[in-house]
Write a protein that holds these residues in place. Structure first.
Motif, PDB file in Angstrom:
ATOM      1  N   PHE A 184      70.451 -25.986 106.156  1.00  0.00           N
ATOM      2  CA  PHE A 184      70.440 -24.528 105.976  1.00  0.00           C
ATOM      3  C   PHE A 184      69.521 -23.978 107.048  1.00  0.00           C
ATOM      4  CE2 PHE A 184      68.469 -20.743 103.919  1.00  0.00           C
ATOM      5  CZ  PHE A 184      69.605 -19.984 103.832  1.00  0.00           C
ATOM      6  N   ALA A 186      60.579 -17.734 108.142  1.00  0.00           N
ATOM      7  CA  ALA A 186      61.612 -16.786 107.698  1.00  0.00           C
ATOM      8  C   ALA A 186      62.374 -17.337 106.503  1.00  0.00           C
ATOM      9  CB  ALA A 186      62.566 -16.477 108.843  1.00  0.00           C
ATOM     10  N   LEU A 187      61.841 -18.390 105.921  1.00  0.00           N
ATOM     11  CA  LEU A 187      62.502 -18.954 104.738  1.00  0.00           C
ATOM     12  C   LEU A 187      61.970 -18.226 103.516  1.00  0.00           C
ATOM     13  CD1 LEU A 187      64.377 -21.217 103.661  1.00  0.00           C
ATOM     14  CD2 LEU A 187      62.321 -22.562 103.299  1.00  0.00           C
ATOM     15  N   ASP A 188      62.766 -17.363 102.983  1.00  0.00           N
ATOM     16  CA  ASP A 188      62.333 -16.570 101.848  1.00  0.00           C
ATOM     17  C   ASP A 188      62.314 -17.431 100.586  1.00  0.00           C
ATOM     18  OD1 ASP A 188      62.432 -13.246 101.455  1.00  0.00           O
ATOM     19  OD2 ASP A 188      62.474 -14.467  99.644  1.00  0.00           O
ATOM     20  N   ALA A 189      61.325 -17.180  99.753  1.00  0.00           N
ATOM     21  CA  ALA A 189      61.243 -17.919  98.492  1.00  0.00           C
ATOM     22  C   ALA A 189      62.522 -17.762  97.693  1.00  0.00           C
ATOM     23  CB  ALA A 189      60.049 -17.419  97.682  1.00  0.00           C
ATOM     24  N   SER A 190      63.155 -16.607  97.826  1.00  0.00           N
ATOM     25  CA  SER A 190      64.337 -16.389  97.003  1.00  0.00           C
ATOM     26  C   SER A 190      65.478 -17.324  97.397  1.00  0.00           C
ATOM     27  CB  SER A 190      64.787 -14.928  97.068  1.00  0.00           C
ATOM     28  OG  SER A 190      64.999 -14.579  98.396  1.00  0.00           O
ATOM     29  N   TYR A 191      65.539 -17.726  98.670  1.00  0.00           N
ATOM     30  CA  TYR A 191      66.588 -18.670  99.055  1.00  0.00           C
ATOM     31  C   TYR A 191      66.341 -20.018  98.388  1.00  0.00           C
ATOM     32  CZ  TYR A 191      66.788 -15.404 103.057  1.00  0.00           C
ATOM     33  OH  TYR A 191      66.814 -14.294 103.859  1.00  0.00           O
ATOM     34  N   LEU A 206      64.496 -20.683  95.680  1.00  0.00           N
ATOM     35  CA  LEU A 206      64.666 -20.612  94.232  1.00  0.00           C
ATOM     36  C   LEU A 206      66.143 -20.537  93.873  1.00  0.00           C
ATOM     37  CD1 LEU A 206      61.827 -18.092  93.477  1.00  0.00           C
ATOM     38  CD2 LEU A 206      61.883 -20.498  92.812  1.00  0.00           C
ATOM     39  N   ARG A 207      66.852 -19.744  94.657  1.00  0.00           N
ATOM     40  CA  ARG A 207      68.277 -19.609  94.401  1.00  0.00           C
ATOM     41  C   ARG A 207      68.933 -20.976  94.461  1.00  0.00           C
ATOM     42  NH1 ARG A 207      71.672 -15.509  92.614  1.00  0.00           N
ATOM     43  NH2 ARG A 207      73.688 -15.623  93.616  1.00  0.00           N
ATOM     44  N   ALA A 208      68.580 -21.753  95.465  1.00  0.00           N
ATOM     45  CA  ALA A 208      69.156 -23.083  95.602  1.00  0.00           C
ATOM     46  C   ALA A 208      68.813 -23.921  94.374  1.00  0.00           C
ATOM     47  CB  ALA A 208      68.645 -23.749  96.871  1.00  0.00           C
ATOM     48  N   ILE A 235      68.076 -22.977  91.388  1.00  0.00           N
ATOM     49  CA  ILE A 235      68.692 -22.496  90.158  1.00  0.00           C
ATOM     50  C   ILE A 235      70.203 -22.662  90.210  1.00  0.00           C
ATOM     51  CG2 ILE A 235      69.051 -20.435  88.750  1.00  0.00           C
ATOM     52  CD1 ILE A 235      66.234 -19.544  89.658  1.00  0.00           C
ATOM     53  N   GLU A 236      70.770 -22.564  91.396  1.00  0.00           N
ATOM     54  CA  GLU A 236      72.229 -22.577  91.486  1.00  0.00           C
ATOM     55  C   GLU A 236      72.800 -23.895  91.984  1.00  0.00           C
ATOM     56  OE1 GLU A 236      73.836 -20.438  90.003  1.00  0.00           O
ATOM     57  OE2 GLU A 236      72.279 -18.919  89.755  1.00  0.00           O
TER      58      GLU A 236
END
Lengths: 141, 380, 150, 360, 997
Positions: free
Chosen positions: C48, C55-60, C62-64, C66-67
């Motif tokens: 990825f 620039a790696l956002d925590a949301s990416y 966490l999203r990974a 969780i999903e």
């Protein structure tokens, strides 16, 4: 307390008709009460009901919305929408017992300078009769 | 530093002090909690008339709107035009100071007053209880500093004094029937001097009392999260069970003073995905909860703001479905903040950790590579 | 790895989903070097690309988690060697916080790794992929990514 | 009269059979998260169907809003059965008009609704405890004890616009009614034999009358309570401005609420002037403006689903007030939100001659 | 010669880094260069940076942009080339070159490796098997195909299978002639040979290795335990020694600027890997004068690295098998140490090409055998029009090498005609606004190569099934001109408006892929690239799993482009004027170099006269006449038509960013406003004031070097011995840096005193006589000047006894205390930043480095600032602020002038262009204003000063041409207000989801 009540009225006037009428009234030196403070909008339909409510909550004693006559809107149907919006606003005020009569809608064409003066005068009198908007002094609004 | 002891009823004395500040013209306005018209709650009022202060509740039994947020709304567009006193709980003050760093509060012209906070009741229990009785019990707590039924997080609060304010109102360690006014900054000193207060009261007793209470709170807090609360929420099972109550309203974020964004990332377009995306995820997981992204929202928010979280508890109060949000955030925040020994609001010069770095630090978070491993079959 | 298989016989079929977050310079360069040398690593490791580890956002991440991801590993330029001067110093702070949030919630921050890989370090990247794959196989599936109620 | 069928076993197994027999590929239905807690769930063919809770009297989010989130970016490309309460269907219809949802490929299974319990009550009292009494009340055509005020006064509990209606009031076992071609298609795909029958029971029709009366009573009492600025402040004074009512409101679909925009960040002078005028001022400002303003934005489409009241941390009866005002303005425009897709939103249409009383 | 008669192309002989920089700078200024490469491929001959930089400090991305310019047509590289003849005159040289193209044209090669598979010849190479055609194993960032001529049978199989025709076994040798405006000599680094290092056991003892050997061994892993395994038995050594060879190999090799820090660095890394190991470093002096060097030195001590400053050293076989015995002298005593592994840090040899190039071009060598260059100029040799740069002229530090490239380019401009290079304008792009999204996936088969690893047809079929994919097509390629054309046509024909290209390696070919998309009329923001080859084909084996992964990667790309939005590259106006703050030598030098190219410069000096500190200088250690140069410079500056000199002037207010600064300058009672695009801070620095220490200020016999020098100039000679104390105020905790000039100054004065018969002792910690300055050290020893080493914790003690001062010093080498008498004690005080920097820094929105000077942050990299950062292709990344001279860092005057020339060169690449596009064209960060609340987080984290708060709107704003699209801002922004135009939140989240397909 002792000060005599001078209503403060906000008038939202459409650019094409009513604002021109107000101009005309001024140019023709027709007298109308100074209580009406005019805000120019491009079309009466630009008047979001929130504007009317904001004016009332901020202490305006009355709000006048004026635009072109039905069928005569510069933008073809803006004033029809405006009419619905004012109806909606008045209904909400009525439902909540907040005095819908403080809001007035009027159609005033560009040429109707005298009508503008007259509407302003009558509405001011009407508001004077109603007395101050109770929201004026309310600190918690 | 100016520190004076004021004799008399603490409650009336505190209000009297605010009234005097207004009356003597040291400031032009006060922001202070005030009962709402129905008398069943409190709202912040910006007050100009000294007489009105008599009805104020500088120390309110509940936190309705977080004071830091109030100050932010007041000054976001620019500093106040008249010198204004803002009365804030310690956690509200911490939030306000954090918001100064984030450019969301313009501090010029503000004089902060904070106090030893006995805690607050949970909003819900206050609304449902008998208001007058609760108020009476609360005023009593100003004397002995014990507030039965206070929010769990308040009970383990470790920053309960107003030491970061311009003027601190100190109850702890003061003899009964008296309290201290302590100015920590030149502005505070000026204001006290304007009221004719000078001198340097001996605060040893008070310092001792604060120290003791802090020490016991620190160990209680640690024990609470480690032994009591932690086990209830830790691990995928327990955590998801905790969030089963979450209805995804994001109200915790809305009332949070630190969540200053106009639009939350987790409500932005970033998470608006096409139906096939939902279906794909549902297939992977055997189903998909709707509204989706509960866990992402909470954990994501923790990443965004747990470093600056002041543990004020506003989020938990505002949760319509009893998710222990504030405790979750406090538990996580205690640990993330420990990485950088950061404390929100402590020092305006201290940068928010994400804005700062040291070239040599945190190596323990990296995975060491000491030796080329043999896993790779086509080893060179 | 052989040992793991014996121990977790029941999960022999478990193939972890692994996201390998790479910065566009050193991290991606490392994977290109691995390619240039035809070094093999597990197919379940998926790259990825972000411009910078910073620039790696925590949301990416966490999203990974969780999903569907069982593990996320992050590689980029060595400290002091960031293409953008200091992105990786900030990345390290963010990663530390991400891991600690996961740890504090009992969600196993150890499923998230940070290891610096420079452009030429193709084998290091491949070693990391193998090590991390084994590490995650040892851990077993990530419970979150298989829950419908997240 | 319509084509009807009794559910063979229970409603849950009917829904599962829709998936199993390939009538739909996805099911969108409330499901137990854990005991007493449900959420809407998107369940694909290969997903787990355990713990479906279509009739559980609880609404953690308005299902119409959930479907809107699902289909916001475009239509679904495979058949999905969505199980919704009447107010949720009406929301969905409103949102379709507002381009916030897409009905393509959706099969709407509408529940005859006995009302739901308040969020707080459900969480605190482990709501399942009431379940027996609730079901009993429905069987008898009564209003169950303890359900939300707006539910008790809801006379639109019989679903409109559904492909399949699940009728439960006055029945031992739910009955399905297939009202549209799409509905009948489902019936045939799962091999249900249909017969002609009434959609709703006489108990249901009787309940309609009771609830209409409740409604009238609620509206007038609420209006009395909030009357005038005094009344308004008594009720909304404790509002903490969290705007959660708008957040959970399915009709408030805006990405950024107007009242949270930069428009309402005031310059310092605004505070100074107002302070000068009034001597004191609530901060932040605009507590009441928000509610009244929101009313003007969405009262015409408010379906009185009650989510706002559930979500209010201060226990303000927002839903009741909006229901009352909504009733008035909807009557004004002869508009019933969610009644049909062809009915135009009141503020985007007009008639050349109307509201003549507004003009002199 | 008139301008019209001059040639515009420049010949660069050799491929050292400075040579590349010259070509690169010229390209940016609009001139073409021809690079003559002796080798068969790029970097065949190691340049200085390659030879010295360990692998953990990767500079591929810094070096690549220079290579890209070759592709853009600005540079032409000739392979297997030789310079035969140079004639003509400066401005129009005729050169004759013999060259033979490389068998494989790297710029046309797709790296498919079909040739390798086709080659029937197997070769055994260092234990590995390879073919007669193979990929160069060491150059990580380019796949360079080589043919092993010893084994190649010329069977022609490879040529037959080459799909692009880039491989030709018959490459004729050609002789070409051309006219060039100038010639730059930039041959590469010469390493010491095996024989040169024989005295250290290299080549005879198995376990003596060069640091470069270790690097080669750890090519793909970086430095790990495996790298340290002993060559003799593969054992991990527990006793490791590191020796800096040039300090013990005088006359044979020269010490490069990185030698001692390399030793320290290697020791630190070894200790980190094996904390239990005993690590010993041998050098005579620690010469870590670069930024951050001293910090690493301290780190080594903290970790327990033993540092031995041996005066002399020999290596022989150890007692135990395989061990190495190091015999050394310390404090006059002989000692020895047995090590299991000895790592040599080798130096640099005088260029072997010197004689040849001297013959051809007429340049002269200096006494050391390096090319002689003129002082007070950049790269000018004794022969006009011929320049020499980089390691060819002597040992260099990395920054100097990089600066020299730019500086020399500015000198060369004098000899060139009209500009002859402009990049090809981008193709016309169509608007896709209002069109429904149509996604096309183009799968590259690399001329069919990929088919043997991956079932492309099957993959395409699966891709067709992905939601929202409108078109799938297998293409031949999109990295050679014909395939780029074909693919662009295919994209056009498919009528899609979002493109996913499944290809090979984006890092190298990214620009080609983007160009392909642009040729199809689409904005490249609407496309995404993923790597079938490097991420799948070459790194995996299981074909099914590979297909699955390929599908996931493509799906992820598809999701990303679906929400992509096109936007044109923003441009911003640029003011082509320069403000130089400070009229010292460096400031004047920069002003003059810029003004000479016709751009207006304003020079502000707060004092009445120009010259600054340099006014007092006479000659330096090497004997350069500084005062004459400064006088000449001042004269030129004062009379230059393009320079406005404002003396006795002060900047009262200043704001702005690169491209448009506004400065308010007060001179007397008048204030004028100057608008400029670039600011060059040249505000100088100060000497450390050792108030009270060593009796300075209390006893007039204690003076600083500068004071001594002034008195010497007046003809005064101290009566009695003189003791100099080095490192006063430098290299300590408070100022952890070497001031660089004090050792030279001390030596210069000591030699002068010795000449007058005065007895001199220099008390020092490390003698920093780097480069050729070492000669003077030796000269000093010969002249009987005493050198006594003391340690940081034990500075000498000065007492004012009787007629002479008493100085007590602890001699660490001999471990004894000594008391000396002196008529003068001379303090070598360091250079410290001025306190008033802060005002200027704040006005400029700039930052100071951790040492307080005017450069941005120092770096973890011990190699004098990460080379990558030095080589940033985008000059404006420092906000259009180019600090020079002492304000940048402590340097001698000659070195300070180099910083000035570099700044001038950087400025000249920008000046004269009215509009500047951002460095990454459309790939810049942006702001969603409605979401922004001006919290300033993005402003804080931006490494390039590219963001600021718009106070009127109350939102953040991007200055696009400062933005290098790193994405720090989007992560710092907790909302979605900051975003990268190619990585919006709504693109990234679904692409993560799809990746997990």
């Amino acid at each position: 307390m002792s000060e005599p009540f001078e209503p403060k009225i906000v008038g939202f006037l459409c650019y094409w008709c009513s604002y021109t009428a107000a101009d005309l009234a001024g140019v023709s030196r027709m007298k109308y009460p100074p209580n009406l403070r005019v805000i120019r909008v491009m079309c009466s339909s630009r008047v979001d009901p929130v504007f009317i409510i904001k004016a009332l909550l901020d202490g305006a004693d009355g709000v006048l919305v004026a635009g072109c006559h039905p069928g005569d809107c510069h933008y073809q149907k803006g004033n029809y929408y405006a009419r619905r919006k004012v109806a909606l606003t008045k209904k909400i005020l009525e439902s909540l017992g907040l005095g819908p009569e403080r809001v007035k809608l009027s159609w005033i064409a560009a040429s109707e300078g005298p009508k503008f003066a007259q509407v302003a005068k009558e509405f001011t009198e009407e508001i004077r009769r109603l007395g101050p908007n109770p929201a004026r002094a309310e600190i918690f609004l | 530093m100016v520190a004076v002891k004021i004799e008399g009823n603490r409650w009336e004395g505190f209000k009297g002090f605010l009234r005097d500040l207004l009356g003597e013209g040291a400031v032009g306005a006060v922001v202070v909690p005030y009962p709402v018209p129905a008398g069943d709650s409190f709202a912040h009022l910006l007050v100009k008339e000294p007489s009105r202060v008599d009805h104020a509740w500088p120390v309110a039994p509940v936190m309705t709107v977080q004071g830091g947020r109030v100050v932010s709304r007041l000054t976001r567009k620019g500093p106040v035009e008249v010198p204004t006193v803002v009365v804030l709980r310690p956690c509200e003050l911490a939030a306000m100071r954090e918001l100064i760093k984030l450019n969301q509060v313009k501090p010029q012209g503000l004089l902060t007053v904070s106090f030893d906070c006995p805690g607050a009741y949970p909003l819900r229990s206050y609304l449902e209880g008998n208001g007058e009785e609760i108020k009476a019990a609360f005023l009593n707590a100003l004397k002995d500093f014990r507030l039965a039924g206070a929010r769990p997080l308040c009970q383990v609060c470790i920053r309960f004094t107003g030491a970061w304010a311009d003027i601190e109102v100190g109850f702890l360690g003061a003899p009964q029937g008296s309290f201290y006014l302590i100015a920590h900054t030149p502005q505070g000193e000026k204001a006290l001097e304007a009221l004719g207060y000078t001198g340097q009261e001996d605060l040893a007793e008070r310092e001792k009392a604060v120290e003791e209470l802090t020490a016991s709170r620190v160990s209680e807090r640690e024990a609470y999260f480690r032994e009591e609360f932690g086990p209830q929420v830790a691990g995928p099972e327990a955590l998801l069970a905790t969030f089963h109550n979450c209805i995804n309203c994001h109200n915790c974020m809305r009332v949070c003073p630190i969540c200053f964004c106009r639009e939350c990332f987790f409500e932005s377009n970033a998470l608006k995905v096409a139906p096939h995306n939902y279906l794909m995820r549902a297939r992977r997981k055997g189903g998909l909860r709707f509204m989706p992204d509960t866990l992402l929202f909470h954990t994501g928010r923790m990443n965004h703001m747990s470093l600056s979280c002041v543990s004020c508890g506003a989020c938990e109060d505002a949760c319509p479905n009893a998710v222990p949000v504030s405790r979750l955030f406090a538990m996580v925040g205690d640990r993330t903040r420990a990485i950088f020994q950061y404390e929100p609001g402590r020092d305006l010069e201290e940068p928010i950790p994400f804005l700062d770095y040291r070239e040599e630090e945190l190596q323990e978070w990296e995975e060491p590579y000491i030796q080329s491993t043999t896993h790779c079959p086509s080893s060179l | 790895m052989e040992k793991n298989k014996e121990k977790k016989g029941s999960e022999e079929n478990f193939t972890p989903r692994i996201v390998y977050a790479l910065c566009a310079w050193c991290g991606t360069g490392g994977s290109e070097t691995a390619g240039a040398y035809w070094l093999k690593y597990p197919e379940n490791v998926r790259p990825f690309r972000v411009m910078c580890t910073g620039a790696l956002d925590a949301s990416y991440v966490l999203r990974a988690f969780i999903e569907g991801a069982d593990g996320v590993v992050v590689s980029g330029c060595h400290p002091g060697d960031c293409h953008y001067n200091l992105g990786n110093f900030r990345a390290r702070r963010r990663l530390a916080v991400m891991k600690e949030v996961l740890n504090a919630l009992g969600l196993d921050g150890d499923r998230l790794w940070l290891r610096w890989v420079a452009h030429g370090e193709g084998k290091k990247l491949v070693d990391t992929a193998w090590e991390f794959d084994a590490h995650i196989r040892e851990k077993g599936p990530n419970a979150l990514s298989r829950r419908w109620d997240t | 009269m319509a084509k009807t069928a009794e559910v063979p076993q229970d409603l849950e197994s009917f829904l599962v059979s829709l998936l199993d027999l390939g009538a739909v590929e996805v099911l969108f239905c409330p499901k137990f998260l854990s005991e007493g807690k449900v959420a809407h769930a998107l369940i694909p063919k290969e997903g787990s169907r355990k713990g479906l809770a279509p009739l559980f009297p609880f609404m953690p989010a308005n299902g119409g809003k959930a479907v809107s989130q699902f289909t916001l970016e475009g239509p679904v490309d495979r058949p999905v059965a969505v199980v919704l309460r009447p107010c949720e269907i009406r929301v969905l219809v409103e949102l379709v008009k507002l381009e916030q949802a897409n009905l393509d490929n959706l099969y709407i299974i509408g529940l005859e609704c006995g009302g739901v319990y308040p969020l707080e009550k459900m969480t605190r009292e482990k709501g399942a405890a009431h379940l027996e009494a609730y079901n009993q009340a429905l069987k008898e055509g009564q209003v169950p004890q303890g359900i939300r005020e707006v539910c008790g006064a809801c006379d639109l509990f019989q679903p409109m616009g559904a492909d399949v209606v699940v009728s439960v009031i006055g029945r031992d076992r739910p009955q399905l009614a297939f009202l549209t071609g799409k509905g009948l298609e489902l019936a045939s795909k799962v091999g249900l034999e249909t017969r002609r029958g009434e959609v709703f029971t006489s108990q249901s029709q009787a309940l309609l009358k009771t609830k209409a009366a409740n409604r009238a009573q609620l509206l007038s009492s609420v209006k009395e309570r909030v009357k005038g600025y005094q009344g308004l402040l008594e009720v909304f004074g404790k509002c903490i401005g969290c705007h959660n009512c708008s957040k959970v409101c399915p009709i408030c679909y805006c990405k950024d609420c107007f009242f949270e925009s930069a428009t309402f960040d005031y310059e310092p002078i605004s505070y100074t002037q107002r302070l000068e005028k009034k001597g004191a001022l609530r901060v932040p400002m605009d507590t009441i403006l928000f509610h009244l303003g929101r009313m003007t934005h969405m009262a015409t489409s408010c379906v009185a689903c009650g989510m706002c009241e559930d979500a209010c941390p201060m226990g303000i009866p927002v839903a009741q007030i909006f229901k009352a005002v909504g009733a008035d303005v909807q009557e004004l425009f002869e508009y019933l939100p969610g009644r049909g897709l062809q009915e135009e939103l009141p503020l985007t249409t007009y008639r050349p001659v109307e509201f003549t009383e507004l003009e002199e | 010669m008139s301008e019209n008669d001059r040639a515009s192309t420049v010949l660069i002989y050799g491929t050292n880094l400075a040579g590349y920089r010259v070509a690169y700078a010229l390209a940016k200024m609009g001139y073409k260069a021809v690079m003559l490469n002796r080798g068969a491929y790029v970097d065949q001959y190691g340049n200085q940076v390659l030879a010295q930089l360990p692998l953990d400090f990767c500079w591929a991305c810094g070096h690549m942009p220079q290579r890209l310019f070759i592709g853009l047509g600005a540079m032409q590289v000739l392979y297997n080339a030789d310079l035969l003849e140079v004639s003509g005159e400066p401005g129009r040289f005729k050169v004759k070159i013999r060259k033979r193209d490389h068998y494989v044209n790297n710029f046309a090669c797709t790296e498919c490796e079909a040739c390798i598979r086709a080659c029937p010849v197997e070769v055994e190479d260092n234990g590995n098997k390879r073919k007669a055609i193979y990929v160069h194993p060491e150059i990580a960032w380019e796949n360079i195909f080589l043919i092993d001529e010893d084994h190649c049978t010329r069977c022609g199989e490879c040529e037959k299978v080459c799909p692009t025709g880039c491989l030709k076994l018959e490459r004729p040798e050609e002789t070409i002639e051309m006219e060039v405006g100038a010639v730059v000599l930039a041959p590469e680094f010469d390493e010491p040979t095996r024989e040169d290092l024989a005295k250290f056991g290299y080549g005879t003892l198995e376990n003596v290795v060069k640091s470069a050997d270790l690097a080669r061994r750890s090519l793909l892993t970086n430095f790990v335990k495996n790298s340290l395994e002993r060559p003799s038995d593969g054992k991990l050594p527990q006793r490791v020694a590191v020796v800096v060879t040039p300090q013990y190999n005088q006359g044979v090799e020269y010490e490069s600027y990185n030698a001692t820090i390399s030793a320290i660095y290697r020791a630190v890394r070894t200790k980190e890997l094996m904390p239990e190991a005993q690590v010993t470093v041998f050098f005579r002096e620690f010469r870590g004068f670069g930024k951050g060097h001293y910090r690493w030195y301290e780190k080594a001590l903290e970790l327990g690295v033993e540092i031995i400053r041996a005066q002399d050293l020999q290596v022989e076989e150890g007692k135990k098998k395989g061990d190495v015995k190091i015999k050394y002298t310390l404090g006059g005593q002989d000692r020895e140490l047995e090590a299991e592994l000895l790592i040599l840090i080798a130096g640099q040899k005088p260029p072997t090409l010197m004689g040849k190039l001297s013959r051809l071009t007429g340049v002269e060598a200096d006494e050391h055998g390096f090319c002689k260059v003129l002082p007070f100029a950049c790269g000018k040799t004794t022969k006009e029009g011929i320049f020499a740069v980089g390691e060819f002229t002597g040992p260099k530090g990395n920054p100097e090498t990089v600066w020299e490239g730019y500086g020399t380019a500015t000198e060369i401009l004098e000899y060139l005609g009209d500009k002859n290079f402009a990049p090809v304008p981008p193709p016309q792009l169509r608007s896709v606004e209002g069109e429904p999204v149509k996604v096309g996936v183009f799968i590259c088969s690399c001329f069919g190569e990929f088919n043997q690893y991956l079932d492309l047809e099957g993959l395409a079929e699966k891709v067709r099934g992905l939601p929202g994919v409108d078109h799938v097509e297998i293409i031949k390629g999109c990295c050679t001109p014909p395939t780029m054309q074909e693919t662009a046509q295919a994209i056009k024909a498919s009528e899609v408006n979002r493109v996913v290209l499944a290809v090979c390696t984006p890092l190298q070919k990214l620009l080609k892929y983007r160009r392909t998309v642009m040729m199809a009329g689409l904005n490249p923001l609407l496309s995404e690239f993923l790597r079938l080859r490097e991420d799948i084909i070459r790194v995996h084996e299981d074909r099914e799993a590979m297909k699955e992964k390929a599908l996931a990667l493509i799906a992820s790309g598809v999701e990303k482009v679906k929400k992509a939005q096109a936007a044109p590259p923003p441009t911003e106006a640029f003011t082509s004027t320069v403000l130089v703050v400070g009229g010292g030598a460096a400031g004047m030098e920069a002003a003059l170099a810029i003004a000479n190219r016709g751009f207006p410069v304003t020079l502000v000096e707060r004092e009445k006269e120009l010259g600054g500190l340099a006014r007092d200088l006479q000659v330096d250690l090497e004997g350069h006449d500084l005062s004459a140069y400064v006088a000449w410079l001042t004269e030129r500056v004062l009379n230059h038509p393009h320079i406005t000199v404002l003396t006795d002037a002060q900047i009262t207010d200043m704001w702005g960013k690169a491209g448009r600064f506004e400065a308010h300058i007060r001179q007397g009672d008048e204030t004028q406003v100057v608008r400029v695009g670039i600011v060059i801070p040249a505000v100088g620095a100060e000497s450390f004031r050792p108030n009270g220490a060593f009796l300075y200020g209390k006893d007039e016999r204690v003076v600083t070097q500068r004071e001594l020098e002034l008195s010497l100039q007046k003809g005064e000679t101290p009566r009695g011995p003189v003791i100099m104390i080095q490192c006063v105020g430098s290299r300590n905790k408070a100022r952890p840096y070497c001031s660089r000039v004090c050792c030279s100054q001390a030596l210069k004065n000591a030699l002068a005193l010795a000449d007058r018969g005065v007895e001199v002792a220099i008390l020092y910690r490390d003698l920093n006589t780097y480069g050729f300055k070492e000669d003077y050290y030796r000269m000093a020893v010969e002249k009987g000047i005493r050198f006594i080493r003391f340690s940081l914790g034990d500075y000498p003690w000065v007492e004012a006894g009787g007629s002479l001062l008493k100085v007590t010093v602890h001699d660490v080498d001999r471990n004894r205390e000594e008391t000396l008498e002196a008529a003068r004690v001379v303090l070598s005080v360091g250079i410290v930043p001025r306190e008033d920097y802060q005002e200027l820094v704040q006005a400029l929105g700039y930052k100071l480095d951790s040492q307080g000077f005017f450069d941005t942050e120092t770096s973890m990299c011990p190699y004098e600032e990460a080379i990558k950062r030095l080589m940033k292709p985008w000059e404006l990344s420092s906000n259009g602020i180019f600090p020079v001279g002492l304000a940048h860092s402590p340097r001698s005057l000659v070195e300070a002038l180099l910083t000035a020339r570099d700044a001038a060169g950087r400025s000249l690449t920008l000046l004269g262009k009215p509009q500047l596009p951002p460095p990454n064209a459309m790939y810049v960060s942006a702001v969603r204003e409605s979401k922004c609340v001006a919290c300033g987080l993005c402003v804080e984290v931006c490494p390039y000063y590219a963001r600021e708060i718009d106070e009127v709107k109350g939102v953040a704003r991007v200055r696009p041409y400062l933005c290098d699209s790193c994405g720090a801002c989007l992560v710092a922004c907790p909302s979605e207000a900051a975003y990268l135009r190619d990585a919006r939140g709504e693109q990234m989240i679904p692409s993560v989801d799809a990746l997990l397909l």
